[in-house]
Design a protein around this motif. Sequence first.
Motif, mmCIF file in Angstrom:
data_model
loop_
_atom_site.group_PDB
_atom_site.id
_atom_site.type_symbol
_atom_site.label_atom_id
_atom_site.label_comp_id
_atom_site.label_asym_id
_atom_site.label_seq_id
_atom_site.Cartn_x
_atom_site.Cartn_y
_atom_site.Cartn_z
ATOM 1 N N ALA A 1 1.446 -2.953 -4.891
ATOM 2 C CA ALA A 1 -0.006 -3.096 -4.929
ATOM 3 C C ALA A 1 -0.519 -4.170 -3.987
ATOM 4 C CB ALA A 1 -0.458 -3.402 -6.354
ATOM 5 N N SER A 2 0.330 -5.112 -3.608
ATOM 6 C CA SER A 2 -0.098 -6.179 -2.687
ATOM 7 C C SER A 2 -0.412 -5.636 -1.297
ATOM 8 C CB SER A 2 0.983 -7.262 -2.603
ATOM 9 O OG SER A 2 2.128 -6.805 -1.897
ATOM 10 N N HIS A 3 -0.107 -4.347 -1.060
ATOM 11 C CA HIS A 3 -0.358 -3.730 0.249
ATOM 12 C C HIS A 3 -1.656 -2.937 0.289
ATOM 13 C CE1 HIS A 3 3.996 -4.468 0.083
ATOM 14 N NE2 HIS A 3 3.965 -4.531 1.387
ATOM 15 N N VAL A 4 -2.407 -2.903 -0.826
ATOM 16 C CA VAL A 4 -3.600 -2.062 -0.915
ATOM 17 C C VAL A 4 -4.580 -2.349 0.213
ATOM 18 C CG1 VAL A 4 -5.663 -1.629 -2.291
ATOM 19 C CG2 VAL A 4 -3.429 -1.615 -3.380
ATOM 20 N N ASP A 5 -4.762 -3.610 0.555
ATOM 21 C CA ASP A 5 -5.731 -3.983 1.594
ATOM 22 C C ASP A 5 -5.127 -3.994 2.992
ATOM 23 O OD1 ASP A 5 -7.790 -4.308 -0.278
ATOM 24 O OD2 ASP A 5 -7.145 -6.359 -0.726
ATOM 25 N N GLY A 6 -3.877 -3.532 3.109
ATOM 26 C CA GLY A 6 -3.262 -3.440 4.434
ATOM 27 C C GLY A 6 -2.705 -4.733 4.960
ATOM 28 N N ASP A 7 -2.522 -5.741 4.088
ATOM 29 C CA ASP A 7 -2.024 -7.031 4.551
ATOM 30 C C ASP A 7 -0.823 -7.498 3.731
ATOM 31 O OD1 ASP A 7 -3.358 -7.504 2.210
ATOM 32 O OD2 ASP A 7 -4.641 -9.102 3.004
ATOM 33 N N GLY A 8 -0.057 -6.547 3.188
ATOM 34 C CA GLY A 8 1.148 -6.903 2.449
ATOM 35 C C GLY A 8 2.308 -7.217 3.370
ATOM 36 N N PRO A 9 3.459 -7.572 2.812
ATOM 37 C CA PRO A 9 4.600 -7.988 3.634
ATOM 38 C C PRO A 9 5.357 -6.843 4.302
ATOM 39 C CG PRO A 9 5.179 -8.084 1.306
ATOM 40 C CD PRO A 9 3.716 -7.770 1.371
ATOM 41 N N GLU A 10 5.124 -5.595 3.877
ATOM 42 C CA GLU A 10 5.888 -4.467 4.409
ATOM 43 C C GLU A 10 4.999 -3.561 5.265
ATOM 44 O OE1 GLU A 10 8.080 -1.810 5.794
ATOM 45 O OE2 GLU A 10 9.028 -3.511 4.755
ATOM 46 N N ASP A 11 5.345 -3.465 6.547
ATOM 47 C CA ASP A 11 4.508 -2.753 7.510
ATOM 48 C C ASP A 11 4.369 -1.264 7.182
ATOM 49 O OD1 ASP A 11 3.041 -2.645 10.088
ATOM 50 O OD2 ASP A 11 4.730 -1.371 10.695
ATOM 51 N N TRP A 12 5.436 -0.627 6.734
ATOM 52 C CA TRP A 12 5.345 0.809 6.437
ATOM 53 C C TRP A 12 4.276 1.099 5.393
ATOM 54 C CZ3 TRP A 12 10.977 3.180 6.028
ATOM 55 C CH2 TRP A 12 11.552 3.185 7.318
ATOM 56 N N LEU A 13 4.208 0.280 4.359
ATOM 57 C CA LEU A 13 3.201 0.503 3.321
ATOM 58 C C LEU A 13 1.800 0.180 3.829
ATOM 59 C CD1 LEU A 13 5.029 -0.871 0.143
ATOM 60 C CD2 LEU A 13 4.775 1.502 0.882
ATOM 61 N N ASN A 14 1.669 -0.879 4.597
ATOM 62 C CA ASN A 14 0.370 -1.238 5.164
ATOM 63 C C ASN A 14 -0.186 -0.114 6.028
ATOM 64 O OD1 ASN A 14 0.276 -3.830 4.031
ATOM 65 N ND2 ASN A 14 1.409 -4.722 5.744
ATOM 66 N N ARG A 15 0.663 0.492 6.830
ATOM 67 C CA ARG A 15 0.205 1.446 7.846
ATOM 68 C C ARG A 15 0.147 2.892 7.355
ATOM 69 N NH1 ARG A 15 3.526 0.573 13.273
ATOM 70 N NH2 ARG A 15 2.053 2.202 13.913
ATOM 71 N N TYR A 16 1.053 3.272 6.456
ATOM 72 C CA TYR A 16 1.199 4.700 6.180
ATOM 73 C C TYR A 16 0.896 5.118 4.742
ATOM 74 C CZ TYR A 16 3.772 4.203 10.563
ATOM 75 O OH TYR A 16 4.130 3.905 11.850
ATOM 76 N N ALA A 17 0.808 4.204 3.789
ATOM 77 C CA ALA A 17 0.603 4.582 2.388
ATOM 78 C C ALA A 17 -0.880 4.787 2.085
ATOM 79 C CB ALA A 17 1.183 3.524 1.457
ATOM 80 N N ASP A 18 -1.200 5.921 1.464
ATOM 81 C CA ASP A 18 -2.556 6.217 1.017
ATOM 82 C C ASP A 18 -2.663 5.786 -0.450
ATOM 83 O OD1 ASP A 18 -4.973 7.210 0.216
ATOM 84 O OD2 ASP A 18 -4.616 9.264 0.922
ATOM 85 N N PHE A 19 -3.324 4.680 -0.699
ATOM 86 C CA PHE A 19 -3.379 4.132 -2.050
ATOM 87 C C PHE A 19 -4.422 4.819 -2.941
ATOM 88 C CE2 PHE A 19 -0.946 0.875 0.080
ATOM 89 C CZ PHE A 19 -0.015 0.532 -0.885
ATOM 90 N N GLN A 20 -5.059 5.859 -2.431
ATOM 91 C CA GLN A 20 -5.874 6.718 -3.278
ATOM 92 C C GLN A 20 -5.049 7.876 -3.844
ATOM 93 O OE1 GLN A 20 -9.107 6.009 -4.138
ATOM 94 N NE2 GLN A 20 -8.606 4.101 -3.087
ATOM 95 N N ARG A 21 -3.813 7.997 -3.384
ATOM 96 C CA ARG A 21 -2.926 9.068 -3.863
ATOM 97 C C ARG A 21 -1.559 8.460 -4.178
ATOM 98 N NH1 ARG A 21 -2.965 13.586 0.643
ATOM 99 N NH2 ARG A 21 -2.974 11.744 2.017
#
Length: 202
Positions: free
Chosen positions: A139-159
């Motif tokens: 969840a720390s990646h929701v705003d695109g500024d988490g520690p893991e680039d793959w989640l920041n760039r590619y994860a759709d947090f609405q799904r």
Amino acid sequence: MGSTEPLSEIAHDFSPMMIIYKDGTIERLVGNDIVPPSFDPKTNVDSRDVLYLPENTLSARLYIPKNSKDQNQKLPLVVYFHGGGFCVHTACSSTYNNYLNNLVSEANIIAVSVDYRRAPKNPVPCAHDDSRTAIKWVASHVDGDGPEDWLNRYADFQRVFFAGDSSGANIAHHMGVRLCQEILDDWDCFNSSILLGQGSYS
């Protein structure tokens, strides 16, 4: 003539899962075939391991279709919890590595496969507590500024979907209930979906 130390006596025999000896040694009989993360040419899926709880050396394995990385598109996110009766297997077991490679390829998703501490050394609810920590890390990646680039760039947090098999399905259920009760400040759980299921590894 030298003497050899006798084998420890068996305290509990839980074959074919594990054996516990009286000296506290745990012999796990399945789920020990650990494989490293890598690019899988059969499914065209890439994977890597990341620490979500460094103090306990707990990690998660991330999976993403290579073509999606090339196209820079947002993908549905599945957080997966492995089975094994809370006692055997890990997120790095070949069974789950193969399953997640195929799932990610066929469904065109990004996946986070969570490792957690196992019983009997770490009894329930340790697995649930670790999994909650892993979800907060995701969840720390929701705003695109988490520690893991793959989640920041590619994860759709609405799904977002939780999934697992066996004990992992139990964890997925409890995570959905717990998170919607607590309503994490950095996660709108009502915009997420929860998928519970029995994995298929064939």
